[in-house]
Design a protein around this motif. Structure first.
Motif, PDB file in Angstrom:
ATOM      1  N   VAL A  53       0.810  -1.086   0.081  1.00 14.13           N
ATOM      2  CA  VAL A  53       0.116  -0.035  -0.066  1.00 14.13           C
ATOM      3  C   VAL A  53       0.946   1.156   0.106  1.00 14.13           C
ATOM      4  CG1 VAL A  53      -1.724   1.286   1.097  1.00 14.13           C
ATOM      5  CG2 VAL A  53      -1.935  -1.202   1.232  1.00 14.13           C
ATOM      6  N   ILE A  54       0.627   2.151  -0.875  1.00 12.20           N
ATOM      7  CA  ILE A  54       1.164   3.493  -1.025  1.00 12.20           C
ATOM      8  C   ILE A  54       0.008   4.651  -0.583  1.00 12.20           C
ATOM      9  CG2 ILE A  54       2.307   5.307  -2.573  1.00 12.20           C
ATOM     10  CD1 ILE A  54       3.188   3.093  -4.409  1.00 12.20           C
ATOM     11  N   ILE A  55       0.594   5.389   0.460  1.00 15.11           N
ATOM     12  CA  ILE A  55      -0.154   6.584   0.803  1.00 15.11           C
ATOM     13  C   ILE A  55       0.200   7.657  -0.009  1.00 15.11           C
ATOM     14  CG2 ILE A  55      -0.987   8.050   2.720  1.00 15.11           C
ATOM     15  CD1 ILE A  55      -1.728   5.129   3.110  1.00 15.11           C
ATOM     16  N   ALA A  56      -0.652   8.214  -0.995  1.00 11.88           N
ATOM     17  CA  ALA A  56      -0.138   9.511  -1.782  1.00 11.88           C
ATOM     18  C   ALA A  56      -1.367  10.542  -1.345  1.00 11.88           C
ATOM     19  CB  ALA A  56      -0.544   9.102  -3.256  1.00 11.88           C
ATOM     20  N   CYS A  57      -0.555  11.763  -1.617  1.00 13.49           N
ATOM     21  CA  CYS A  57      -1.248  12.855  -1.324  1.00 13.49           C
ATOM     22  C   CYS A  57      -1.283  14.022  -2.476  1.00 13.49           C
ATOM     23  CB  CYS A  57      -0.884  13.774  -0.109  1.00 13.49           C
ATOM     24  SG  CYS A  57      -1.477  15.046   0.385  1.00 13.49           S
ATOM     25  N   ALA A  58      -2.480  14.678  -2.481  1.00 12.04           N
ATOM     26  CA  ALA A  58      -2.554  15.954  -3.747  1.00 12.04           C
ATOM     27  C   ALA A  58      -3.161  16.956  -2.700  1.00 12.04           C
ATOM     28  CB  ALA A  58      -3.416  15.280  -4.714  1.00 12.04           C
ATOM     29  N   THR A  59      -2.822  18.130  -3.220  1.00  9.97           N
ATOM     30  CA  THR A  59      -3.313  19.471  -2.641  1.00  9.97           C
ATOM     31  C   THR A  59      -3.850  20.150  -3.675  1.00  9.97           C
ATOM     32  OG1 THR A  59      -1.265  20.899  -2.908  1.00  9.97           O
ATOM     33  CG2 THR A  59      -1.459  19.365  -0.978  1.00  9.97           C
ATOM     34  N   GLU A  60      -4.521  21.426  -3.310  1.00  4.42           N
ATOM     35  CA  GLU A  60      -5.006  22.390  -4.425  1.00  4.42           C
ATOM     36  C   GLU A  60      -3.763  22.828  -5.261  1.00  4.42           C
ATOM     37  OE1 GLU A  60      -3.369  24.378  -0.770  1.00  4.42           O
ATOM     38  OE2 GLU A  60      -4.903  22.829  -1.083  1.00  4.42           O
ATOM     39  N   MET A  61      -2.541  22.755  -4.954  1.00  3.05           N
ATOM     40  CA  MET A  61      -1.618  23.140  -5.956  1.00  3.05           C
ATOM     41  C   MET A  61      -1.269  22.020  -7.092  1.00  3.05           C
ATOM     42  SD  MET A  61      -0.643  25.974  -4.732  1.00  3.05           S
ATOM     43  CE  MET A  61       0.759  26.180  -5.516  1.00  3.05           C
ATOM     44  N   ASN A  62      -1.881  20.824  -6.907  1.00  2.00           N
ATOM     45  CA  ASN A  62      -1.731  19.680  -7.801  1.00  2.00           C
ATOM     46  C   ASN A  62      -2.626  19.846  -8.811  1.00  2.00           C
ATOM     47  OD1 ASN A  62      -0.773  18.190  -5.097  1.00  2.00           O
ATOM     48  ND2 ASN A  62       0.824  18.108  -6.863  1.00  2.00           N
ATOM     49  N   THR A  63      -2.378  19.986 -10.127  1.00  2.00           N
ATOM     50  CA  THR A  63      -3.400  20.117 -11.239  1.00  2.00           C
ATOM     51  C   THR A  63      -3.828  18.731 -11.675  1.00  2.00           C
ATOM     52  OG1 THR A  63      -1.570  20.076 -12.931  1.00  2.00           O
ATOM     53  CG2 THR A  63      -2.104  22.137 -11.960  1.00  2.00           C
ATOM     54  N   ASP A  64      -4.924  18.682 -12.579  1.00  4.43           N
ATOM     55  CA  ASP A  64      -5.416  17.474 -12.955  1.00  4.43           C
ATOM     56  C   ASP A  64      -4.285  16.725 -13.721  1.00  4.43           C
ATOM     57  OD1 ASP A  64      -7.921  17.793 -11.795  1.00  4.43           O
ATOM     58  OD2 ASP A  64      -8.810  18.516 -13.633  1.00  4.43           O
ATOM     59  N   ALA A  65      -3.562  17.673 -14.655  1.00  5.95           N
ATOM     60  CA  ALA A  65      -2.322  16.984 -15.327  1.00  5.95           C
ATOM     61  C   ALA A  65      -1.342  16.531 -14.690  1.00  5.95           C
ATOM     62  CB  ALA A  65      -1.492  18.352 -16.208  1.00  5.95           C
ATOM     63  N   ASP A  66      -0.850  16.972 -13.312  1.00 12.38           N
ATOM     64  CA  ASP A  66       0.006  16.596 -12.352  1.00 12.38           C
ATOM     65  C   ASP A  66      -0.624  15.275 -11.646  1.00 12.38           C
ATOM     66  OD1 ASP A  66       1.533  18.911 -12.511  1.00 12.38           O
ATOM     67  OD2 ASP A  66       0.512  19.713 -10.681  1.00 12.38           O
ATOM     68  N   ILE A  67      -1.554  14.992 -11.532  1.00 13.56           N
ATOM     69  CA  ILE A  67      -2.430  13.773 -11.161  1.00 13.56           C
ATOM     70  C   ILE A  67      -2.202  12.820 -12.104  1.00 13.56           C
ATOM     71  CG2 ILE A  67      -4.331  12.551 -10.090  1.00 13.56           C
ATOM     72  CD1 ILE A  67      -4.755  15.229  -8.865  1.00 13.56           C
ATOM     73  N   ALA A  68      -2.665  13.107 -13.466  1.00 13.33           N
ATOM     74  CA  ALA A  68      -2.619  12.118 -14.572  1.00 13.33           C
ATOM     75  C   ALA A  68      -1.256  11.697 -14.765  1.00 13.33           C
ATOM     76  CB  ALA A  68      -3.053  12.832 -15.818  1.00 13.33           C
ATOM     77  N   ALA A  69      -0.239  12.613 -14.783  1.00 17.27           N
ATOM     78  CA  ALA A  69       1.332  12.345 -14.980  1.00 17.27           C
ATOM     79  C   ALA A  69       1.817  11.317 -13.820  1.00 17.27           C
ATOM     80  CB  ALA A  69       2.173  13.556 -14.994  1.00 17.27           C
ATOM     81  N   TYR A  70       1.358  11.452 -12.689  1.00 16.58           N
ATOM     82  CA  TYR A  70       1.501  10.562 -11.511  1.00 16.58           C
ATOM     83  C   TYR A  70       0.927   9.085 -11.727  1.00 16.58           C
ATOM     84  CZ  TYR A  70       1.137   8.256  -6.851  1.00 16.58           C
ATOM     85  OH  TYR A  70       1.487   7.379  -5.933  1.00 16.58           O
ATOM     86  N   ALA A  71      -0.262   9.300 -12.276  1.00 14.97           N
ATOM     87  CA  ALA A  71      -0.805   7.870 -12.537  1.00 14.97           C
ATOM     88  C   ALA A  71      -0.416   7.276 -13.700  1.00 14.97           C
ATOM     89  CB  ALA A  71      -2.210   8.028 -12.848  1.00 14.97           C
ATOM     90  N   ASP A  72       0.208   7.915 -14.663  1.00 18.16           N
ATOM     91  CA  ASP A  72       0.829   7.318 -15.847  1.00 18.16           C
ATOM     92  C   ASP A  72       2.198   6.720 -15.339  1.00 18.16           C
ATOM     93  OD1 ASP A  72      -0.998   7.892 -17.573  1.00 18.16           O
ATOM     94  OD2 ASP A  72      -0.338   9.860 -18.299  1.00 18.16           O
ATOM     95  N   ALA A  73       3.043   7.529 -14.637  1.00 18.73           N
ATOM     96  CA  ALA A  73       4.274   6.896 -13.937  1.00 18.73           C
ATOM     97  C   ALA A  73       4.119   5.548 -13.205  1.00 18.73           C
ATOM     98  CB  ALA A  73       5.035   7.771 -13.340  1.00 18.73           C
ATOM     99  N   LEU A  74       2.970   5.650 -12.248  1.00 19.94           N
ATOM    100  CA  LEU A  74       2.906   4.542 -11.272  1.00 19.94           C
ATOM    101  C   LEU A  74       2.555   3.304 -12.043  1.00 19.94           C
ATOM    102  CD1 LEU A  74       2.426   3.363  -8.622  1.00 19.94           C
ATOM    103  CD2 LEU A  74       0.274   4.324  -8.503  1.00 19.94           C
ATOM    104  N   LYS A  75       1.744   3.390 -13.333  1.00 19.72           N
ATOM    105  CA  LYS A  75       1.182   2.585 -14.063  1.00 19.72           C
ATOM    106  C   LYS A  75       2.299   1.778 -14.925  1.00 19.72           C
ATOM    107  CE  LYS A  75      -3.471   4.394 -14.991  1.00 19.72           C
ATOM    108  NZ  LYS A  75      -4.122   4.670 -16.151  1.00 19.72           N
ATOM    109  N   LYS A  76       3.166   2.535 -15.523  1.00 21.92           N
ATOM    110  CA  LYS A  76       4.710   2.115 -15.962  1.00 21.92           C
ATOM    111  C   LYS A  76       5.401   1.162 -15.185  1.00 21.92           C
ATOM    112  CE  LYS A  76       4.653   5.773 -19.538  1.00 21.92           C
ATOM    113  NZ  LYS A  76       5.251   7.013 -19.840  1.00 21.92           N
ATOM    114  N   VAL A  77       5.453   1.568 -13.885  1.00 23.43           N
ATOM    115  CA  VAL A  77       6.093   0.899 -13.164  1.00 23.43           C
ATOM    116  C   VAL A  77       5.779  -0.494 -12.323  1.00 23.43           C
ATOM    117  CG1 VAL A  77       7.082   1.001 -10.631  1.00 23.43           C
ATOM    118  CG2 VAL A  77       7.412   2.919 -12.179  1.00 23.43           C
ATOM    119  N   ILE A  78       4.373  -0.580 -12.448  1.00 25.81           N
ATOM    120  CA  ILE A  78       3.573  -1.580 -11.974  1.00 25.81           C
ATOM    121  C   ILE A  78       3.355  -2.521 -13.188  1.00 25.81           C
ATOM    122  CG2 ILE A  78       3.015  -0.522  -9.838  1.00 25.81           C
ATOM    123  CD1 ILE A  78       0.089  -0.654 -10.647  1.00 25.81           C
ATOM    124  N   ALA A  79       3.537  -2.336 -14.232  1.00 21.76           N
ATOM    125  CA  ALA A  79       2.944  -3.032 -15.483  1.00 21.76           C
ATOM    126  C   ALA A  79       3.939  -4.216 -15.498  1.00 21.76           C
ATOM    127  CB  ALA A  79       2.980  -2.154 -16.666  1.00 21.76           C
TER     128      ALA A  79
END
Length: 79
Positions: A53-79
């Motif tokens: 389990v990873i605990i991740a956090c986003a604030t109002e400073m994180n854009t939708d693009a930031d969150i999408a980039a995080y998700a894409d990077a995570l998907k590549k690592v766990i693929a």
């Protein structure tokens, strides 16, 4: 990737993500790529048996693009 919980009102601010494999290793791999992935739950509660389990956090400073980039990077690592 499956969310197992979140805390926040409206858009989640903190989220627990169950990953296939050791969360500590995945966080480390992403860090080497310049991605702040969050904290492995095993670091916060070593005896909880939540090594995947990873605990991740986003604030109002994180854009939708930031969150999408995080998700894409995570998907590549766990693929």
């Amino acid at each position: 990737m499956r969310r197992i919980g979140f805390v926040g009102i409206g858009r989640p601010h903190a989220i627990a993500i169950r990953v296939p494999g050791n969360a500590w290793d995945i966080v480390g791999t992403l860090a080497k790529q310049g991605v702040i992935a969050g904290v492995a739950m095993s670091r916060l509660a070593p005896k909880a048996g939540m090594d995947d389990v990873i605990i991740a956090c986003a604030t109002e400073m994180n854009t939708d693009a930031d969150i999408a980039a995080y998700a894409d990077a995570l998907k590549k690592v766990i693929a």
